[in-house]
Design a protein around this motif. Structure first.
Motif, PDB file in Angstrom:
ATOM      1  N   PHE A  14       1.121  -1.238  -0.350  1.00 59.17           N
ATOM      2  CA  PHE A  14      -0.038  -0.231   0.424  1.00 59.17           C
ATOM      3  C   PHE A  14       0.937   1.543   0.154  1.00 59.17           C
ATOM      4  O   PHE A  14       1.357   1.583   1.434  1.00 59.17           O
ATOM      5  CB  PHE A  14      -0.457   0.397   0.959  1.00 59.17           C
ATOM      6  N   ALA A  19       2.052  -4.598   2.943  1.00 54.09           N
ATOM      7  CA  ALA A  19       1.766  -5.142   4.187  1.00 54.09           C
ATOM      8  C   ALA A  19       1.388  -6.622   4.198  1.00 54.09           C
ATOM      9  O   ALA A  19       1.320  -7.342   5.303  1.00 54.09           O
ATOM     10  CB  ALA A  19       0.190  -5.190   3.810  1.00 54.09           C
ATOM     11  N   PRO A  38      -0.747 -10.766  15.091  1.00 54.98           N
ATOM     12  CA  PRO A  38      -0.753  -9.832  15.963  1.00 54.98           C
ATOM     13  C   PRO A  38      -1.963  -8.748  14.826  1.00 54.98           C
ATOM     14  O   PRO A  38      -1.732  -9.250  13.590  1.00 54.98           O
ATOM     15  CB  PRO A  38       0.568  -9.434  16.208  1.00 54.98           C
ATOM     16  N   ASN A  39      -2.771  -8.114  14.981  1.00 54.57           N
ATOM     17  CA  ASN A  39      -3.406  -6.939  14.585  1.00 54.57           C
ATOM     18  C   ASN A  39      -2.065  -6.189  13.828  1.00 54.57           C
ATOM     19  O   ASN A  39      -1.232  -5.590  14.114  1.00 54.57           O
ATOM     20  CB  ASN A  39      -4.054  -6.130  15.436  1.00 54.57           C
ATOM     21  N   GLY A  40      -3.214  -6.077  12.134  1.00 53.77           N
ATOM     22  CA  GLY A  40      -1.926  -5.617  11.208  1.00 53.77           C
ATOM     23  C   GLY A  40      -1.282  -6.075  10.833  1.00 53.77           C
ATOM     24  O   GLY A  40      -0.439  -5.848   9.779  1.00 53.77           O
ATOM     25  N   GLY A  42      -1.627  -8.554   8.359  1.00 45.01           N
ATOM     26  CA  GLY A  42      -1.226  -9.045   6.963  1.00 45.01           C
ATOM     27  C   GLY A  42      -2.855  -9.900   6.794  1.00 45.01           C
ATOM     28  O   GLY A  42      -2.354 -10.352   5.455  1.00 45.01           O
ATOM     29  N   LYS A  43      -3.104 -10.357   7.557  1.00 41.36           N
ATOM     30  CA  LYS A  43      -3.987 -11.533   7.379  1.00 41.36           C
ATOM     31  C   LYS A  43      -5.093 -11.175   6.459  1.00 41.36           C
ATOM     32  O   LYS A  43      -5.162 -12.137   6.028  1.00 41.36           O
ATOM     33  CB  LYS A  43      -4.334 -12.346   8.449  1.00 41.36           C
ATOM     34  N   THR A  44      -5.726 -10.148   6.379  1.00 41.76           N
ATOM     35  CA  THR A  44      -6.324  -9.883   5.808  1.00 41.76           C
ATOM     36  C   THR A  44      -6.061  -9.620   4.316  1.00 41.76           C
ATOM     37  O   THR A  44      -6.808  -9.885   3.132  1.00 41.76           O
ATOM     38  CB  THR A  44      -8.082  -8.598   6.042  1.00 41.76           C
ATOM     39  N   HIS A 207      -8.369 -15.216  16.538  1.00 44.73           N
ATOM     40  CA  HIS A 207      -7.332 -14.422  16.701  1.00 44.73           C
ATOM     41  C   HIS A 207      -7.422 -15.314  18.201  1.00 44.73           C
ATOM     42  O   HIS A 207      -6.548 -15.401  19.813  1.00 44.73           O
ATOM     43  CB  HIS A 207      -8.396 -12.740  17.327  1.00 44.73           C
TER      44      HIS A 207
HETATM   45  N1  LIG Z   1      -6.758  -0.456   1.830  1.00 47.39           N
HETATM   46  C1  LIG Z   1      -5.432  -0.357   2.698  1.00 47.39           C
HETATM   47  N2  LIG Z   1      -4.901   0.977   1.892  1.00 47.39           N
HETATM   48  C2  LIG Z   1      -3.774   0.559   2.798  1.00 47.39           C
HETATM   49  N3  LIG Z   1      -3.351   0.758   3.884  1.00 47.39           N
HETATM   50  C3  LIG Z   1      -3.917  -1.290   4.052  1.00 47.39           C
HETATM   51  C4  LIG Z   1      -4.991  -1.422   3.659  1.00 47.39           C
HETATM   52  N4  LIG Z   1      -5.447  -2.631   3.735  1.00 47.39           N
HETATM   53  C5  LIG Z   1      -4.435  -2.879   5.174  1.00 47.39           C
HETATM   54  N5  LIG Z   1      -4.042  -1.768   5.468  1.00 47.39           N
HETATM   55  C6  LIG Z   1      -2.501  -1.994   6.498  1.00 47.39           C
HETATM   56  O1  LIG Z   1      -1.892  -2.773   6.361  1.00 47.39           O
HETATM   57  C7  LIG Z   1      -1.825  -3.787   7.281  1.00 47.39           C
HETATM   58  C8  LIG Z   1      -1.892  -4.904   7.446  1.00 47.39           C
HETATM   59  O2  LIG Z   1      -3.636  -5.246   7.576  1.00 47.39           O
HETATM   60  P1  LIG Z   1      -4.467  -6.383   7.597  1.00 47.39           P
HETATM   61  O3  LIG Z   1      -6.140  -5.406   7.882  1.00 47.39           O
HETATM   62  O4  LIG Z   1      -4.136  -7.341   6.633  1.00 47.39           O
HETATM   63  O5  LIG Z   1      -4.634  -7.044   9.199  1.00 47.39           O
HETATM   64  P2  LIG Z   1      -4.751  -8.611   9.919  1.00 47.39           P
HETATM   65  O6  LIG Z   1      -4.065  -8.655   9.835  1.00 47.39           O
HETATM   66  O7  LIG Z   1      -6.346  -9.087   9.371  1.00 47.39           O
HETATM   67  O8  LIG Z   1      -4.845  -7.404  10.486  1.00 47.39           O
HETATM   68  P3  LIG Z   1      -6.357  -7.444  12.166  1.00 47.39           P
HETATM   69  O9  LIG Z   1      -6.071  -8.938  12.942  1.00 47.39           O
HETATM   70  O10 LIG Z   1      -6.676  -6.445  12.993  1.00 47.39           O
HETATM   71  O11 LIG Z   1      -7.665  -7.908  11.144  1.00 47.39           O
HETATM   72  C9  LIG Z   1      -2.043  -2.657   8.453  1.00 47.39           C
HETATM   73  O12 LIG Z   1      -1.051  -2.080   8.923  1.00 47.39           O
HETATM   74  C10 LIG Z   1      -3.417  -1.995   7.788  1.00 47.39           C
HETATM   75  O13 LIG Z   1      -2.950  -0.818   7.997  1.00 47.39           O
END
Ligand SMILES: Nc1ncnc2c1ncn2[C@@H]1O[C@H](COP(=O)(O)OP(=O)(O)OP(=O)(O)O)[C@@H](O)[C@H]1O
Ligand SMILES: [Mg+2]
Lengths: 251, 328
Positions: A14, A19, A38-40, A42-44, A207
């Protein structure tokens, strides 16, 4: 050993922020493979790249031995890949049944273009939708508007929509998020049932460590966009790097 | 029998509309082709035409969730195409009607393919830009010979059998049939599998794609159907007025569709029908009572409706029915 899904250096940026960073994930047919971190971590985002919600910056996705990188999102169900969303993502102002019926109908592209037919006449779609609703425990609620459902039921509906598409690979992004604790075992039992009975493969982001350790065949740990470790629940529990980075020695 | 019972209100309304000219004539004692009866046939014919225009907008906005600010472009295109073909090319009305349909399909495909690449406010802006372009072209002096530029295309030679001046009753029934057919067609679409997908897109487009719908194609279908219907309504409007003018392409004409839809109730088909009748008849009433200041008063009425009936007439009616059922 057959891998249903395999990613090769899958990467998503991004802007200047990476990510998802060169992820090589291999998911074996018929398993429940958890993705934790952990949160953030990059799983989603990784889910989004696999399921064609977002294009990867680079890297490839192989499914059933074929390169499917760049396939449009709407073709994924036909391939047999379905996903649920971390944030509840249903069709709000239509009935619960219609939410699922739409997913069944989507598997029949030709029927969906029959603009002179009455949707209500396609009763086989409704029957299959009801079947999915029963599986997740929403029978009896089918006439309600989806937006009126309590949160836990919306999560179940999310799962029913997914099931109605009859996927071979399910990507579940925190299916239990925000659910009351006492509802979690029931939902996990449903998920396990779905996997076992349809020879389906599930990738689960979760989680809740108890859930992950109990139900997973394999676990991959994601940390700052990279895969930190991969193994069986016991191996992950015993992994020093994982303990330091994520689990904090919590168990 | 079942069909009759299920559609009783619609059939009753159609019956009333068929009898209406004769009833007025009986009540006033005036001949059916003059005076008050003739006047009210004209009023209602305009309502029927506007209703089709509003319904076509509702298919886009109320069902598919596409907020277009360029809908007037189809309405105007229908008017100009029929006008130019009848007046300058000497075409017959059936041939010109076919040309209206084909040109509206082509135009909506073009706009759709361009505008549907973006979403939300951007889509609204792209449609607005296209409509503005058409508006400017309609006023351009370069084409005065064909379009009449800012004066509009005057004295369209409407076939004698359909003349709104001399064959008012015929025009009335043609407009009524046009309205009934359009309503029926759109209702079939909204109740079909395709229509259900449109609603899914309105509710959550990402999810609709994720469960396997190529939403672009569905939205394009909605745009083409709505475009053709709006163009036919514009054609009927031009036949009624015996002219096509730049105002038909103006943003205010799009806003009019939006108002009729919202006041009646978006996402219901009887809503825009009611909305069209309400706006047209209230506009007439206010004009009679207050003269040229009427749009100001109309604005107040509109604000009141949006404040007190946020889902329009049909929304209010449905929630009243629901409450009554819950009480019982
Ligand atoms: N559309 C986007 N634009 C910019 N940054 C993004 C975008 N989507 C996610 N990110 C960033 O990418 C990183 C990973 O986000 P992601 O949602 O994949 O984490 P996650 O592991 O799913 O976290 P969670 O457990 O909180 O759901 C985060 O720092 C997030 O801020
Ligand atoms: Mg996430």
């Amino acid at each position: 050993m057959t891998h249903l899904l395999e990613t090769f250096s899958l990467t998503r940026d991004f802007g200047t922020f990476r990510a998802v960073d060169s992820v090589n994930l291999r998911v074996q047919q018929g398993t429940l493979h958890s993705l934790i971190g952990p949160n953030g971590a990059g799983k989603t985002t990784l889910f989004n790249c696999i399921s064609a919600v977002l294009p990867p910056t680079h890297g490839r996705v192989h499914y059933e031995g074929r390169d499917i990188t760049g396939t449009p999102l709407h073709r994924m169900t036909a391939l047999g890949i379905g996903r649920s969303f971390q944030i509840t993502n249903v069709f709000g102002n239509v009935s619960v049944l219609e939410n699922v019926r739409l997913a069944v109908q989507a598997r029949h592209a030709r029927a969906s273009y029959q603009f002179w037919r009455r949707a209500d006449d396609l009763s086989e779609f409704e029957d299959r939708a009801m079947h999915a609703l029963k599986l997740v425990g929403l029978a009896g609620r089918e006439r309600q508007l989806a937006v009126m459902l309590p949160h836990g039921d919306k999560r179940k509906l999310e799962l029913a929509i997914l099931l109605a598409g009859d996927p071979k690979l399910l990507l579940l992004d925190e299916p239990t998020a925000g659910m009351a604790t006492e509802q979690v075992p029931e939902l996990m039992a449903t998920i396990e049932h779905i996997r076992a009975n349809g020879n389906r493969t599930i990738i689960l982001v979760e989680h809740n460590m108890n859930v992950v350790m109990r139900f997973s065949n394999r676990i991959s740990v994601l940390h700052q966009g990279r895969i930190l470790a991969e193994g069986t629940p016991d191996e992950i529990r015993a992994n020093d790097a994982v303990q330091k980075a994520y689990l904090g020695g919590g168990f | 029998m079942k069909i009759i019972r299920e559609n009783a209100p619609a059939l009753a309304l159609i019956g009333a509309m068929v009898l209406f000219p004769f009833a007025i004539s009986l009540l006033t004692g005036e001949p059916i082709d003059a005076g008050t009866p003739k006047f009210w046939q004209g009023m209602l014919a305009q309502v029927f035409i506007l209703a089709v225009y509003a319904i076509s907008y509702d298919l886009l906005m109320g069902y598919a969730g596409i907020l277009s600010f360029g809908h007037a472009m189809f309405f105007g295109a229908g008017g100009y195409v029929v006008g130019i073909l009848l007046k300058h090319a000497g075409w017959s009305l059936p041939a010109a009607t076919l040309a209206v349909i084909l040109s509206a399909a082509a135009l909506s495909l073009l706009i759709g393919v361009t505008a549907l690449r973006v979403q939300g406010v951007y889509l609204t802006m792209v449609t607005l830009a296209f409509a503005q372009m058409m508006f400017v072209i309609s006023e351009a002096t370069d084409f005065r010979e064909w379009t009449g530029a800012e004066d509009g295309l005057q004295s369209i030679p409407v076939p004698a059998w359909l003349s709104p001046t001399h064959q008012r009753l015929t025009f009335y029934f043609v407009s009524l049939a046009f309205c009934i057919l359009s309503y029926y067609l759109v209702r079939r679409i909204t109740q079909s599998p395709t229509g259900r997908v449109l609603v899914a897109i309105r509710e959550n487009e990402l999810r609709a794609r994720a469960i396997g719908y190529n939403t672009f194609v569905y939205k394009l279908v909605a745009m083409v159907v709505a475009g053709i219907m709006a163009a036919l309504a514009g054609m009927m409007n031009a036949l009624w007025n015996l002219n096509a003018n730049p105002n038909m392409l103006a943003t205010s004409t799009t806003i009019n569709a939006l108002l009729m839809t919202i006041i009646g109730g978006a996402g219901t088909l009887s809503g825009p029908l009611l909305g069209a009748a309400f706006i047209h008849l209230l506009g007439y009433g206010l004009n009679v009572a207050f003269g040229p200041r009427w749009p100001l008063l109309f604005g107040l009425v509109y604000v009141a409706i949006v404040l007190f009936l946020p889902y329009g007439f049909m929304g209010a009616w449905r929630s009243w029915l629901l409450k009554r059922r819950l009480k019982m």
